[in-house]
Design an enzyme around this catalytic site. Structure first.
Site, PDB file in Angstrom:
ATOM      1  N   LYS A  55      13.184   5.624  -1.414  1.00 38.92           N
ATOM      2  CA  LYS A  55      12.874   6.646  -1.794  1.00 38.92           C
ATOM      3  C   LYS A  55      12.508   7.580  -0.916  1.00 38.92           C
ATOM      4  O   LYS A  55      11.725   7.394   0.098  1.00 38.92           O
ATOM      5  CB  LYS A  55      11.778   6.357  -2.533  1.00 38.92           C
ATOM      6  N   PHE A  56      13.040   8.868  -1.226  1.00 42.89           N
ATOM      7  CA  PHE A  56      12.641  10.154  -0.216  1.00 42.89           C
ATOM      8  C   PHE A  56      11.558  10.654  -1.111  1.00 42.89           C
ATOM      9  O   PHE A  56      11.502  11.181  -1.975  1.00 42.89           O
ATOM     10  CB  PHE A  56      14.032  10.909  -0.275  1.00 42.89           C
ATOM     11  N   GLU A  66     -11.221   9.031  -0.677  1.00 46.03           N
ATOM     12  CA  GLU A  66     -11.498   7.855  -1.168  1.00 46.03           C
ATOM     13  C   GLU A  66     -13.267   7.763  -1.271  1.00 46.03           C
ATOM     14  O   GLU A  66     -13.820   7.214  -2.222  1.00 46.03           O
ATOM     15  CB  GLU A  66     -10.871   6.533  -0.486  1.00 46.03           C
ATOM     16  N   ASN A  90      -3.512   1.800  23.658  1.00 44.11           N
ATOM     17  CA  ASN A  90      -1.988   2.515  23.382  1.00 44.11           C
ATOM     18  C   ASN A  90      -1.966   3.538  24.879  1.00 44.11           C
ATOM     19  O   ASN A  90      -2.891   4.008  25.048  1.00 44.11           O
ATOM     20  CB  ASN A  90      -2.204   3.142  21.975  1.00 44.11           C
ATOM     21  N   HIS A 150       3.681  -5.869  15.463  1.00 43.24           N
ATOM     22  CA  HIS A 150       2.438  -5.571  15.858  1.00 43.24           C
ATOM     23  C   HIS A 150       1.889  -4.529  15.063  1.00 43.24           C
ATOM     24  O   HIS A 150       2.551  -3.935  14.024  1.00 43.24           O
ATOM     25  CB  HIS A 150       2.497  -4.622  17.461  1.00 43.24           C
TER      26      HIS A 150
HETATM   27  O1  G1P Z   1       2.672   5.217  17.299  1.00 43.55           O
HETATM   28  P1  G1P Z   1       4.222   4.817  17.305  1.00 43.55           P
HETATM   29  O2  G1P Z   1       4.725   3.758  16.378  1.00 43.55           O
HETATM   30  O3  G1P Z   1       5.193   5.154  18.482  1.00 43.55           O
HETATM   31  O4  G1P Z   1       4.466   6.054  16.112  1.00 43.55           O
HETATM   32  C1  G1P Z   1       4.320   5.816  14.795  1.00 43.55           C
HETATM   33  O5  G1P Z   1       3.313   5.964  14.372  1.00 43.55           O
HETATM   34  C2  G1P Z   1       2.597   6.756  14.363  1.00 43.55           C
HETATM   35  C3  G1P Z   1       1.132   6.789  13.651  1.00 43.55           C
HETATM   36  O6  G1P Z   1       1.493   6.159  12.141  1.00 43.55           O
HETATM   37  C4  G1P Z   1       3.126   8.247  13.723  1.00 43.55           C
HETATM   38  O7  G1P Z   1       2.097   9.154  14.349  1.00 43.55           O
HETATM   39  C5  G1P Z   1       4.330   8.485  14.584  1.00 43.55           C
HETATM   40  O8  G1P Z   1       5.051   9.597  13.872  1.00 43.55           O
HETATM   41  C6  G1P Z   1       5.195   7.081  14.279  1.00 43.55           C
HETATM   42  O9  G1P Z   1       6.431   7.251  14.896  1.00 43.55           O
HETATM   43  O1  G1P Z   2      17.463  15.179  -6.760  1.00 42.62           O
HETATM   44  P1  G1P Z   2      17.948  14.646  -5.766  1.00 42.62           P
HETATM   45  O2  G1P Z   2      18.529  15.642  -4.687  1.00 42.62           O
HETATM   46  O3  G1P Z   2      18.854  13.691  -6.123  1.00 42.62           O
HETATM   47  O4  G1P Z   2      16.816  13.764  -5.030  1.00 42.62           O
HETATM   48  C1  G1P Z   2      16.013  14.020  -4.188  1.00 42.62           C
HETATM   49  O5  G1P Z   2      15.202  15.049  -4.252  1.00 42.62           O
HETATM   50  C2  G1P Z   2      13.918  14.744  -5.461  1.00 42.62           C
HETATM   51  C3  G1P Z   2      13.034  15.864  -5.515  1.00 42.62           C
HETATM   52  O6  G1P Z   2      12.571  16.449  -4.311  1.00 42.62           O
HETATM   53  C4  G1P Z   2      13.153  13.541  -4.849  1.00 42.62           C
HETATM   54  O7  G1P Z   2      12.539  13.150  -6.014  1.00 42.62           O
HETATM   55  C5  G1P Z   2      14.232  12.097  -4.670  1.00 42.62           C
HETATM   56  O8  G1P Z   2      13.641  10.952  -4.088  1.00 42.62           O
HETATM   57  C6  G1P Z   2      15.312  13.019  -3.393  1.00 42.62           C
HETATM   58  O9  G1P Z   2      16.035  11.869  -3.180  1.00 42.62           O
END
Ligand code: G1P
Ligand code: G1P
Lengths: 351, 351
Positions: free
Chosen positions: B314-315, B182, B77, B166
């Site tokens: 999903k957030f 784990e 990398n 990749h």
């Molecule tokens: O290495 P990349 O693909 O540029 O970057 C991505 O993967 C990394 C490893 O999961 C993360 O830390 C970065 O935030 C993400 O953008």
């Molecule tokens: O409740 P909201 O604003 O619709 O939803 C948001 O907040 C929630 C609580 O953090 C989360 O579970 C949801 O994924 C997010 O979209």
């Protein structure tokens, strides 16, 4: 041998509150970004939208009509993840398949009647009304539930599904994972060192200074030593306070003022309405509220995702999801940048 | 009293491998979504882009020119979060401020010369070459490091910054958080029950069937009982295998075939190139590789973020960041949907 410098040499740091390590590799800020760029913010949110279920006078999903509220407005979430009356799943038949009852309540709190005024643009007395409303709901739901999670998702990037400035309150009959972890760490620290972890931590940060962002008579804001998000901060009272409702009027006024400063700095940092998730953690409540929780110290976490610009965020994916959080600038660098940002909001300066 | 039904009544479930609980509130799928919609996918990625540093013949950031590779292509990398030679931070002066050395290696592995062919569109023998390359790099870096994290971030939504198919390999001199967790869970289970946690878990899922997605001679794919992401899956060998390099040729062929089926189902589910982060976990390696790690079972986690459509995810924010993960459909519902999705890729069907 080369002398170690945190801003140049990768290392891992321990987060004692959540018992986790973070990989800090500050040299990575040099890499070019060719990944996803977030859609730019909707420039203007209308002050009042009669179709927005969070606005005064609007009709919500359940048919209720909102009052023409003037300060904060608290109501039951129309799509609650936690309800007071879910039936009990009964005993589990195998240690690898354990289910438990989840009962609770979900509320939404609008901060002000206007949709276009976020917290940093509110006045200090207006923010104070939010703090009082937080303390009241923590008290009310805390009488029935052991954990009351007050949190704000700000910005669409943080999954916020409604532009009207608001937060949420989810109370549960169980201690969520993070609460359990903070409970274990704080309890162990107190029993080993004879004082609350976060009291000693705040004192140390005041001495060391390099991670401080703001200090006031009653509060500190700092980038935690083991912070995971680029501009993550921790908001701590100076006094030993276990829960939000215990805050004195003077502490609440001072909190409103330091919140306004912090959130203004956040907005100014990349000249955008800075997205974040934030929330309060305090000693457990409910039927065991009377037990000894002196190892707990009230605090708020701010978790903002932006890294490089208003549209380039840090992704917590791949390595982070499967192994360990990794950050690209040191907490000290983040604190220094936040310290130097002005305390007057860029919206007001431009006028 | 109402009878409990997981698909209707909120509850919490335990994830025994990672020692965490998840809040399951399936009734929440009914709520309308007014939040962020992801930008639609770039429809076409060019097969070859001489300016893409991952393509055959392209020049990378460090000035090196890629060979005209034909199968997989592994290289260092150019912006590594872990390097082999970082200096040691020295002893920490306070229990709340602990720093440790982080040394390691970061590699990138291109799956094939063409940028427009993702894993599900590759042939089974082509996927087999990726599996062999994974085993080889796990062996090579595992000789020096206790943890070798192989992971793929697929899609811009998962922070992937280059469209060429990749994966990455980050090896470290420390056990990352998730590996530690784990390790603790599997060790404790073995000492209490006399067999590996994931061996018993796989057997139980085969009996219970409701969370199975795919089974083959040597492998299982299932939505874990305590899954957090909407369509999260766990890929498990049937035999007790501690690490990737131990897989037999027959197990590797079968793995290539079940991966193709799973990833095709993922793409078909919402008719999009399904984003995810995935990665392999196996017994620790390095100088302690010879110790007893029989409590470990090799497995891969797939963490895909999409929930409702190709553009609504999903957030994991607010409540999730501050308290506990929450999911909107049950693992059984997710498994059922994945089971019924066809195994022929929609790209090939449309032709
Ligand atoms: O290495 P990349 O693909 O540029 O970057 C991505 O993967 C990394 C490893 O999961 C993360 O830390 C970065 O935030 C993400 O953008
Ligand atoms: O409740 P909201 O604003 O619709 O939803 C948001 O907040 C929630 C609580 O953090 C989360 O579970 C949801 O994924 C997010 O979209």
């Amino acid at each position: 041998a080369t002398t170690f410098r945190a801003s140049e040499h990768q290392h891992i740091r321990y987060n004692p509150l959540q018992d986790e390590w973070v990989l800090v590799s500050a040299h990575r800020m040099k890499r070019p970004w060719q990944g996803q760029v977030e859609p730019p913010l909707l420039k203007t949110v209308p002050r009042h939208d009669p179709h927005n279920p969070l606005c005064p006078g609007a009709t919500r999903a359940n048919g209720e009509v909102n009052p023409y509220y003037d300060g904060t407005f608290l109501f039951d979430n129309d799509f609650p993840a936690l309800q007071p009356d879910a039936p009990n799943p009964g005993p589990s038949d195998h240690p690898l398949f354990q289910t438990e009852a989840a009962r609770g309540a979900c509320k939404v709190m609008c901060f002000r009647p206007w949709s276009d005024v976020t917290l940093p643009l509110m006045s200090v007395p207006e923010i104070r009304t939010v703090i009082d409303a937080w303390a009241a709901v923590a008290e009310e739901l805390g009488a029935r539930y052991p954990w009351v999670q007050i949190f704000e998702n700000k910005g669409t990037m943080m999954g916020c599904s409604n532009p009207h400035p608001h937060c949420q309150v989810w109370a549960s009959c169980f201690l969520p994972n993070t609460a359990q972890r903070e409970e274990r760490s704080q309890r162990a620290y107190q029993s080993q060192h004879g004082e609350p972890l976060l009291m000693e931590y705040g004192r140390q940060e005041l001495l060391r200074k390099e991670r401080l962002v703001l200090t006031s008579e009653h509060w500190l804001v700092l980038v935690p030593f083991g912070a995971v998000w680029p501009f993550q901060t921790l908001l701590l009272p100076r006094r030993h306070v276990r829960r939000l409702p215990e805050l004195t009027p003077a502490e609440r006024d001072d909190l409103a003022s330091i919140m306004k400063k912090l959130l203004t700095k956040y907005d100014n940092l990349l000249e955008t309405s800075f997205p974040y998730s934030m929330g309060w953690h305090g000693a457990p409540t409910g039927s065991k509220a009377g037990a000894n929780w002196d190892h707990w110290q009230l605090h708020a976490h701010y978790y903002p995702p932006l890294l490089r610009s208003a549209t380039v965020r840090k992704f917590m994916v791949g390595y982070e999801m499967l192994a360990q959080a990794q950050r690209d600038l040191t907490p000290e660098q983040a604190a220094e940048r936040l310290r130097t940002v002005p305390e007057v909001h860029y919206h007001l300066r431009q006028k």
